[in-house]
Every structure is written in C-alpha cells, then in structure tokens.
Design a protein around this motif. Structure first.
Motif, PDB file in Angstrom:
ATOM      1  N   TYR A 113      -1.209   1.420  -1.017  1.00  0.00           N
ATOM      2  CA  TYR A 113      -1.517   2.932  -1.289  1.00  0.00           C
ATOM      3  C   TYR A 113      -2.910   2.706  -2.016  1.00  0.00           C
ATOM      4  O   TYR A 113      -3.848   3.513  -1.775  1.00  0.00           O
ATOM      5  CB  TYR A 113      -0.340   3.533  -2.313  1.00  0.00           C
ATOM      6  CG  TYR A 113      -0.787   4.822  -2.542  1.00  0.00           C
ATOM      7  CD1 TYR A 113      -0.645   5.878  -1.642  1.00  0.00           C
ATOM      8  CD2 TYR A 113      -1.336   5.084  -3.724  1.00  0.00           C
ATOM      9  CE1 TYR A 113      -1.099   7.326  -2.095  1.00  0.00           C
ATOM     10  CE2 TYR A 113      -1.654   6.256  -4.414  1.00  0.00           C
ATOM     11  CZ  TYR A 113      -1.613   7.336  -3.572  1.00  0.00           C
ATOM     12  OH  TYR A 113      -1.968   8.510  -3.703  1.00  0.00           O
ATOM     13  N   LYS A 152       7.660   7.241  -2.842  1.00  0.00           N
ATOM     14  CA  LYS A 152       6.719   6.456  -2.085  1.00  0.00           C
ATOM     15  C   LYS A 152       6.469   5.030  -2.433  1.00  0.00           C
ATOM     16  O   LYS A 152       5.949   4.225  -1.865  1.00  0.00           O
ATOM     17  CB  LYS A 152       5.427   7.379  -1.787  1.00  0.00           C
ATOM     18  CG  LYS A 152       4.795   7.582  -3.231  1.00  0.00           C
ATOM     19  CD  LYS A 152       3.413   8.521  -2.782  1.00  0.00           C
ATOM     20  CE  LYS A 152       2.945   9.101  -4.022  1.00  0.00           C
ATOM     21  NZ  LYS A 152       1.779   9.770  -3.903  1.00  0.00           N
ATOM     22  N   PHE A 153       6.830   4.679  -3.648  1.00  0.00           N
ATOM     23  CA  PHE A 153       6.680   3.448  -4.273  1.00  0.00           C
ATOM     24  C   PHE A 153       7.916   2.540  -4.526  1.00  0.00           C
ATOM     25  O   PHE A 153       8.489   2.810  -5.551  1.00  0.00           O
ATOM     26  CB  PHE A 153       5.868   3.490  -5.453  1.00  0.00           C
ATOM     27  CG  PHE A 153       4.312   4.069  -5.276  1.00  0.00           C
ATOM     28  CD1 PHE A 153       3.500   3.659  -4.256  1.00  0.00           C
ATOM     29  CD2 PHE A 153       4.084   5.186  -6.184  1.00  0.00           C
ATOM     30  CE1 PHE A 153       2.584   4.528  -4.179  1.00  0.00           C
ATOM     31  CE2 PHE A 153       2.671   5.840  -6.090  1.00  0.00           C
ATOM     32  CZ  PHE A 153       2.000   5.264  -5.007  1.00  0.00           C
ATOM     33  N   SER A 154       8.377   1.972  -3.288  1.00  0.00           N
ATOM     34  CA  SER A 154       9.506   1.172  -3.604  1.00  0.00           C
ATOM     35  C   SER A 154       9.453  -0.155  -4.028  1.00  0.00           C
ATOM     36  O   SER A 154      10.366  -0.821  -4.420  1.00  0.00           O
ATOM     37  CB  SER A 154      10.636   1.328  -2.381  1.00  0.00           C
ATOM     38  OG  SER A 154      10.059   0.715  -1.425  1.00  0.00           O
ATOM     39  N   SER A 155       8.213  -0.862  -3.675  1.00  0.00           N
ATOM     40  CA  SER A 155       7.825  -2.108  -4.069  1.00  0.00           C
ATOM     41  C   SER A 155       6.472  -2.307  -4.657  1.00  0.00           C
ATOM     42  O   SER A 155       5.545  -1.536  -4.467  1.00  0.00           O
ATOM     43  CB  SER A 155       8.238  -2.921  -2.626  1.00  0.00           C
ATOM     44  OG  SER A 155       7.056  -2.679  -1.718  1.00  0.00           O
ATOM     45  N   LYS A 159       4.318  -4.255  -3.000  1.00  0.00           N
ATOM     46  CA  LYS A 159       3.478  -4.011  -1.858  1.00  0.00           C
ATOM     47  C   LYS A 159       3.248  -2.470  -1.319  1.00  0.00           C
ATOM     48  O   LYS A 159       1.928  -2.305  -1.119  1.00  0.00           O
ATOM     49  CB  LYS A 159       3.996  -4.542  -0.397  1.00  0.00           C
ATOM     50  CG  LYS A 159       3.139  -4.987   0.484  1.00  0.00           C
ATOM     51  CD  LYS A 159       3.781  -5.935   1.580  1.00  0.00           C
ATOM     52  CE  LYS A 159       2.438  -6.420   2.520  1.00  0.00           C
ATOM     53  NZ  LYS A 159       2.894  -7.334   3.336  1.00  0.00           N
ATOM     54  N   ASP A 160       4.127  -1.732  -1.584  1.00  0.00           N
ATOM     55  CA  ASP A 160       3.864  -0.347  -1.542  1.00  0.00           C
ATOM     56  C   ASP A 160       2.720   0.174  -2.363  1.00  0.00           C
ATOM     57  O   ASP A 160       1.627   0.880  -1.803  1.00  0.00           O
ATOM     58  CB  ASP A 160       4.781   0.707  -1.756  1.00  0.00           C
ATOM     59  CG  ASP A 160       6.004   0.553  -0.695  1.00  0.00           C
ATOM     60  OD1 ASP A 160       5.815  -0.019   0.358  1.00  0.00           O
ATOM     61  OD2 ASP A 160       7.147   0.863  -0.635  1.00  0.00           O
TER      62      ASP A 160
END
Length: 141
Positions: free
Chosen positions: A105, A95-98, A100-101
């Motif tokens: 979140y 769920k965290f690829s960057s 900004k993610d």
C-alpha cells in the motif's frame, strides 16, 4: 502522529517498516522485501508516515537504522512502527491484514504524494554522471 494511550510496551507489538523494504534501488540481499516493479525509488520515513497517517493507521517514527543499510545519510535513517492489531488481537484496519499489505500500500501511494509529483527524478541524473565518469577513465590509457 498518533500516540499510544495504553502501556508503552504495547509498541513492541507494532510491526516495523524500514524505507529499505520498499526501495526499488535495493536488492533483496540489501533488504528489499517487495518486488522491484512495485517498489519506490528511495522512499523516506516521512513519506511512509504521511501515507499511513492519511490512511488512518496508528504510526510511530523511530530514529533507527536498518542493519544492512551502509549509507548513514539522514534520508536513509528512520523506521516506522505500524499498529496492525488491537490489544485483543483483532485487526485495526480491514485493508491491512499483514506486513506485506502495508508495504504494498505504501509503495503504491508514495508516488502519488505532492512532494513526489512536483519534483522530477533528480537522483537519476547523478547516477548517469557517475557512469560517465567511469567510461572516461577507461578511455585514458
């Protein structure tokens, strides 16, 4: 809080998240990095750490200041380092690829924290009082 098991230099690969990045009270020029409507009012490092730790992410809290932060209060101090990728370059969490993610979140989850839901917006009343003080000065001539 998770500790690094490998080489301490590996923490350099961790991304940095300062509270100012997700602070709705800051402008883009002051360091905010996400849209103001999605940002949170005056987030703290401990809140960011708590949210990410609960999500199962490797985090480190450092006692650093954002370069554009003029306020030296304790509540604005701190930086959270977040591990996005493993040593081989693969993602730690889908769920965290960057960066900004992670910021989006965190800004979505902080208002749901118990510490946020129990206390009302105390900082809003103080800003209204300062506005009232300015108006009173204008009336005195």
């Amino acid at each position: 809080m998770a500790h690094l098991t490998e080489n301490p230099a590996d923490k350099e690969r961790f991304i940095c998240v300062y509270p100012v990045y997700i602070n709705s009270k800051k402008t883009l020029a002051e360091g905010r990095r996400i849209p103001a409507v999605k940002a949170v009012e005056n987030p703290s490092c401990t809140e960011i750490r708590d949210v990410l730790t609960a999500a199962g992410v490797n985090v480190l809290v450092e006692n650093k200041m954002h370069p554009r932060e003029w306020n030296r209060d304790v509540q604005f101090k701190g930086r959270v380092r977040v591990q996005l990728k493993q040593a081989d370059g693969s993602l730690c969490h889908n769920k965290f690829s960057s960066r900004k993610d992670v910021m989006l979140y965190v800004s979505e989850m902080i208002p749901k924290l118990k510490s946020r839901t129990q206390k009302g917006g105390g900082s809003e009343s103080s800003s209204q009082q300062s506005d009232g003080g300015k108006k009173a000065k204008k009336k005195k001539k």
